[in-house]
Write a protein that holds these residues in place. Structure first.
Motif, PDB file in Angstrom:
ATOM      1  N   LYS A  16       0.857  -1.181   0.000  1.00 54.04           N
ATOM      2  CA  LYS A  16       0.000   0.000   0.000  1.00 54.04           C
ATOM      3  C   LYS A  16       0.891   1.227   0.000  1.00 54.04           C
ATOM      4  O   LYS A  16       1.797   1.338   0.825  1.00 54.04           O
ATOM      5  CB  LYS A  16      -0.913   0.008   1.224  1.00 54.04           C
ATOM      6  N   SER A  17       0.626   2.135  -0.927  1.00 53.03           N
ATOM      7  CA  SER A  17       1.455   3.332  -1.000  1.00 53.03           C
ATOM      8  C   SER A  17       0.589   4.560  -1.215  1.00 53.03           C
ATOM      9  O   SER A  17      -0.489   4.485  -1.794  1.00 53.03           O
ATOM     10  CB  SER A  17       2.473   3.206  -2.130  1.00 53.03           C
ATOM     11  N   GLU A  18       1.077   5.668  -0.722  1.00 54.37           N
ATOM     12  CA  GLU A  18       0.410   6.952  -0.924  1.00 54.37           C
ATOM     13  C   GLU A  18       1.213   7.756  -1.931  1.00 54.37           C
ATOM     14  O   GLU A  18       2.436   7.617  -2.025  1.00 54.37           O
ATOM     15  CB  GLU A  18       0.339   7.727   0.387  1.00 54.37           C
ATOM     16  N   ASP A  19       0.541   8.612  -2.672  1.00 50.94           N
ATOM     17  CA  ASP A  19       1.217   9.482  -3.621  1.00 50.94           C
ATOM     18  C   ASP A  19       2.014  10.541  -2.874  1.00 50.94           C
ATOM     19  O   ASP A  19       1.615  10.986  -1.790  1.00 50.94           O
ATOM     20  CB  ASP A  19       0.206  10.169  -4.542  1.00 50.94           C
ATOM     21  N   PRO A  20       3.145  10.968  -3.458  1.00 46.28           N
ATOM     22  CA  PRO A  20       3.895  12.072  -2.852  1.00 46.28           C
ATOM     23  C   PRO A  20       3.021  13.328  -2.788  1.00 46.28           C
ATOM     24  O   PRO A  20       2.133  13.521  -3.615  1.00 46.28           O
ATOM     25  CB  PRO A  20       5.069  12.285  -3.811  1.00 46.28           C
ATOM     26  N   TYR A  21       3.278  14.171  -1.779  1.00 53.85           N
ATOM     27  CA  TYR A  21       2.505  15.406  -1.633  1.00 53.85           C
ATOM     28  C   TYR A  21       3.426  16.497  -1.078  1.00 53.85           C
ATOM     29  O   TYR A  21       4.531  16.213  -0.598  1.00 53.85           O
ATOM     30  CB  TYR A  21       1.306  15.193  -0.710  1.00 53.85           C
ATOM     31  N   GLN A  22       2.968  17.732  -1.163  1.00 55.50           N
ATOM     32  CA  GLN A  22       3.722  18.853  -0.613  1.00 55.50           C
ATOM     33  C   GLN A  22       3.167  19.224   0.756  1.00 55.50           C
ATOM     34  O   GLN A  22       1.950  19.325   0.932  1.00 55.50           O
ATOM     35  CB  GLN A  22       3.650  20.059  -1.553  1.00 55.50           C
ATOM     36  N   ASP A  23       4.073  19.441   1.709  1.00 55.51           N
ATOM     37  CA  ASP A  23       3.636  19.842   3.044  1.00 55.51           C
ATOM     38  C   ASP A  23       3.356  21.348   3.075  1.00 55.51           C
ATOM     39  O   ASP A  23       3.420  22.024   2.039  1.00 55.51           O
ATOM     40  CB  ASP A  23       4.662  19.431   4.109  1.00 55.51           C
ATOM     41  N   ALA A  24       3.054  21.889   4.248  1.00 54.98           N
ATOM     42  CA  ALA A  24       2.689  23.301   4.396  1.00 54.98           C
ATOM     43  C   ALA A  24       3.811  24.248   3.963  1.00 54.98           C
ATOM     44  O   ALA A  24       3.556  25.382   3.565  1.00 54.98           O
ATOM     45  CB  ALA A  24       2.295  23.587   5.839  1.00 54.98           C
ATOM     46  N   ASP A  25       5.063  23.785   4.017  1.00 57.39           N
ATOM     47  CA  ASP A  25       6.203  24.612   3.622  1.00 57.39           C
ATOM     48  C   ASP A  25       6.552  24.454   2.142  1.00 57.39           C
ATOM     49  O   ASP A  25       7.512  25.062   1.672  1.00 57.39           O
ATOM     50  CB  ASP A  25       7.427  24.261   4.467  1.00 57.39           C
ATOM     51  N   GLY A  26       5.808  23.621   1.439  1.00 60.26           N
ATOM     52  CA  GLY A  26       6.079  23.408   0.015  1.00 60.26           C
ATOM     53  C   GLY A  26       7.103  22.324  -0.264  1.00 60.26           C
ATOM     54  O   GLY A  26       7.493  22.106  -1.415  1.00 60.26           O
TER      55      GLY A  26
END
Length: 113
Positions: A16-26
């Protein structure tokens, strides 16, 4: 003498994997994959009649093994690698990748290629 209905054991590993994402700091966050091991008693058949089954869109599905197991089994995604062993001996009965997964009222059916 009783007849044992589920003479095989199914073993599969689901990644099971999640897609990469950007945090609050980008900054890009790459979540780690989670691996789940699935084991279930089952009954498997190899190379039934012609190795094909009809599907909803009218095309026929090629498969090498058809597995019957309980309905509480977590859904195995397409292309999940599955190994089926014989309960008494531990020998491999068959293996392949999931090409179709279907849960019915009393049984779950899994087709492997």
């Amino acid at each position: 003498m009783s007849i044992k209905r589920r003479i095989h054991t199914l073993k599969a590993t689901i990644v099971k994997s999640e897609d990469p994402y950007q945090d609050a700091d980008g900054n890009w966050v790459f979540p780690e994959n989670e691996t789940v091991e699935v084991t279930s008693h089952c009954r498997a058949e190899s190379n039934t009649t012609d190795g094909l089954t009809p599907v909803k869109d009218g095309f026929r599905l090629e498969y090498n093994y058809l597995i019957f197991t309980n309905t509480k089994l977590e859904e195995l995604p397409i292309n999940t690698k599955v190994v089926v062993t014989v309960v008494k001996t531990g020998k491999v009965f068959g293996e392949g990748e999931v090409v179709k997964f279907e849960t019915g009222q009393l049984v779950t059916r899994i087709w492997l290629k």
